[in-house]
Design an enzyme around this catalytic site. Structure first.
Site, PDB file in Angstrom:
ATOM      1  N   ARG A   1      -9.295 -12.477   2.330  1.00  0.00           N
ATOM      2  CA  ARG A   1     -10.189 -13.752   1.551  1.00  0.00           C
ATOM      3  C   ARG A   1      -9.454 -14.905   1.796  1.00  0.00           C
ATOM      4  O   ARG A   1      -9.961 -16.147   1.979  1.00  0.00           O
ATOM      5  CB  ARG A   1     -10.577 -13.429   0.173  1.00  0.00           C
TER       6      ARG A   1
ATOM      7  N   LYS B   1       0.840  -1.261  -0.081  1.00  0.00           N
ATOM      8  CA  LYS B   1       0.034   0.076  -0.054  1.00  0.00           C
ATOM      9  C   LYS B   1       0.790   1.319   0.249  1.00  0.00           C
ATOM     10  O   LYS B   1       1.721   1.288   0.809  1.00  0.00           O
ATOM     11  CB  LYS B   1      -0.805  -0.204   1.394  1.00  0.00           C
TER      12      LYS B   1
END
Length: 513
Positions: A345, A270
């Site tokens: 996930r 990020k």
């Protein structure tokens, strides 16, 4: 980990005869103001035009001389809802605390005879408690009694259970603590330790799996996410299993919680300031633990709850997993990594697979599966401040998501439903014989069409739930809950206070009578 002790009072006169030191009057300023407050409010309004437009502290001759009039604004427009009471109580709480009140009483008035406001009194209590909660690190550094001086609160209401309010708020407090605490104070093993303390002397069994070899073998996707953190002992991942069994269980909830205690994005780092606030990427795990805390307090005999939380730090380094890796999941699916910043996930898929296996082995009654996660920026973009519910086929047939939606509307912990479509499965389909499923595309979820829906398709396949669809011999209802938009106040992931969504919704659905 105390919450304000609530006392239910069935009439306003009884409340005024009590030993409360402040009255918080909550309702529409255009409704009939109850006595003995109408005169004081009218006189104040003659010299202060803010009265009736915003919450203010007024003087009165009852309850320690403090009257906080917190107007809700209009209530019967098409778009109004019970959060008008939540918000008014939230704003009034800070005034009461700052004014030195230690034992206020909440008095909602003028509640419309409308289905939207059947739980208005409860909404006032939860809004009040939300405002008063202070961060765990702050309480530890400065003292809980200093930062949270209000220990008791009265609530004028009928047909409201103090036990349920207290239990639900206890769960919300746990969820806010776990979600909002910084990454070192709530590193994986400290997250587990907090859970042990929260469930000490309760009927909830806590099991912590932290052996790295066991995790690598039994939770291969989860371990891959945390692989670069293993070399730092305090950052090593763990799985926290919470189990509660009712003596006469009629339903079983299986819950998987995403507990990314810090998300750097991994090798897909990020950048541009987007790492700030990523200590809150454990909000789903926090909510699961919070709901189980409410279960522990209520001790329902009709319910089983089995939860698994993956507490993992998505670190960077030489051992980091990377895009294009193919990892065999617990369910046996070959997962090609599309983007390491789509790590949540992966954690959830292994947890769901373990929970599915447990159901297959034990055949618990009436199972329903949930995954709860701060998963995608797309959910925040598409749904704003609402939790996104994505049900599978069996959940759609049994209206699991619809029930959560309706209950959330009544109590103010709201959601919106997104349906799973064939396009979602197309996004994560295998492109070669080398893999079975793709974890994600390599773009931002916020700019990806169906960015919060398609992860549920991945979770269904990688978690092994695709064999339990509507056309199977043993359908298993499953709802993926994305709280990326609802998890913090104002959508501010670095500074906003955690909301504890969807603890209230789950508690109202499964524990409220």
């Amino acid at each position: 980990m105390a919450t304000p002790q609530v006392t239910i009072i069935e009439s306003m006169n009884a409340a005024l005869a009590g030993d409360f030191d402040a009255v918080i009057l909550i309702g529409d300023a255009n409704a009939e103001i109850p006595e003995p407050f109408s005169g004081a409010i009218e006189r104040a309004g003659q010299v202060d035009k803010r009265v009736g437009k915003q919450p203010l502290l007024l003087t009165t001759d009852v309850a320690g001389g403090r009257l906080i009039f917190a107007p809700t604004g209009p209530l019967l427009r098409d778009f109004d809802d019970v959060r008008s009471f939540t918000d008014a109580a939230h704003a009034a709480a800070a005034i009461a605390r700052d004014a030195g009140a230690l034992k206020p009483v909440l008095i909602p008035f003028g509640i419309p005879d409308d289905v939207r406001y059947t739980q208005a009194a409860s909404a006032c209590f939860f809004g009040f408690c939300q405002a008063l909660h202070e961060p765990l690190e702050g309480r530890e550094a400065r003292g809980e009694d200093v930062l949270e001086p209000i220990k008791e609160v009265g609530l004028v209401a009928t047909d409201v259970s103090a036990k349920w309010l207290q239990a639900t708020e206890a769960g919300r407090r746990v969820a806010r603590d776990l979600a909002g605490t910084e990454p070192e104070r709530m590193a994986p093993k400290k997250f587990a330790e907090y859970c042990k303390q929260a469930f000490a002397n309760t009927d909830v069994k806590v099991t912590v799996i932290d052996d790295t070899q066991q995790l690598e073998h039994e939770y291969p996707l989860l371990y891959a996410v945390g692989r670069a953190s293993v070399q730092v002992e305090r950052h090593r991942p763990c799985v926290i299993r919470l189990e509660y069994y009712g003596d006469h269980a009629e339903q079983t909830l299986f819950m998987a919680g995403k507990g990314i205690v810090y998300d750097t994005g991994g090798a897909d780092l990020k950048v541009g300031g987007h790492m700030a606030g990523m200590s809150r990427d454990k909000g789903g795990a926090a909510a699961v633990a919070g709901f189980v805390k409410s279960v522990a307090e209520m001790k329902p005999q009709h319910l089983n709850v089995v939860a698994e939380i993956g507490a993992v730090r998505n670190s960077i380094g030489a051992e980091a997993f990377v895009a294009d890796d193919i990892i065999v999941s617990h369910s046996g699916k070959r997962v090609r990594i599309g983007n390491t910043d789509a790590e949540g996930r992966l954690v959830l898929a292994d947890l769901l697979s373990h929970l599915r296996t447990r159901q297959e082995q034990h055949d618990y009654p009436n199972p329903v599966f949930y995954s709860v996660a701060t998963l995608t920026g797309h959910a925040a973009l598409a749904k704003g401040p609402y939790s996104a519910l994505v049900p599978n086929g069996p959940a759609k047939l049994t209206k699991v998501a619809e029930r959560l939606f309706e209950v959330g509307e009544q109590f103010g912990d709201m959601s919106e439903i997104s349906w799973s479509r064939r396009e979602d499965y197309d996004i994560i389909r295998s492109r070669t014989s080398a893999d079975d499923v793709l974890s994600s595309n390599n773009g931002s979820s916020a700019t990806t069409k169906r960015g919060h829906q398609f992860p549920m398709a991945f979770l269904t396949i990688a978690g092994g739930l695709q064999d339990h669809g509507s056309d199977s011999a043993k359908p298993l209802p499953y709802v993926h809950v994305d709280i990326a938009g609802s998890g913090v106040e104002g959508g501010d992931w670095q500074h906003g206070k955690p909301t504890a969504a969807p603890v209230l919704c789950f508690s109202a659905t499964y524990l409220h009578k």
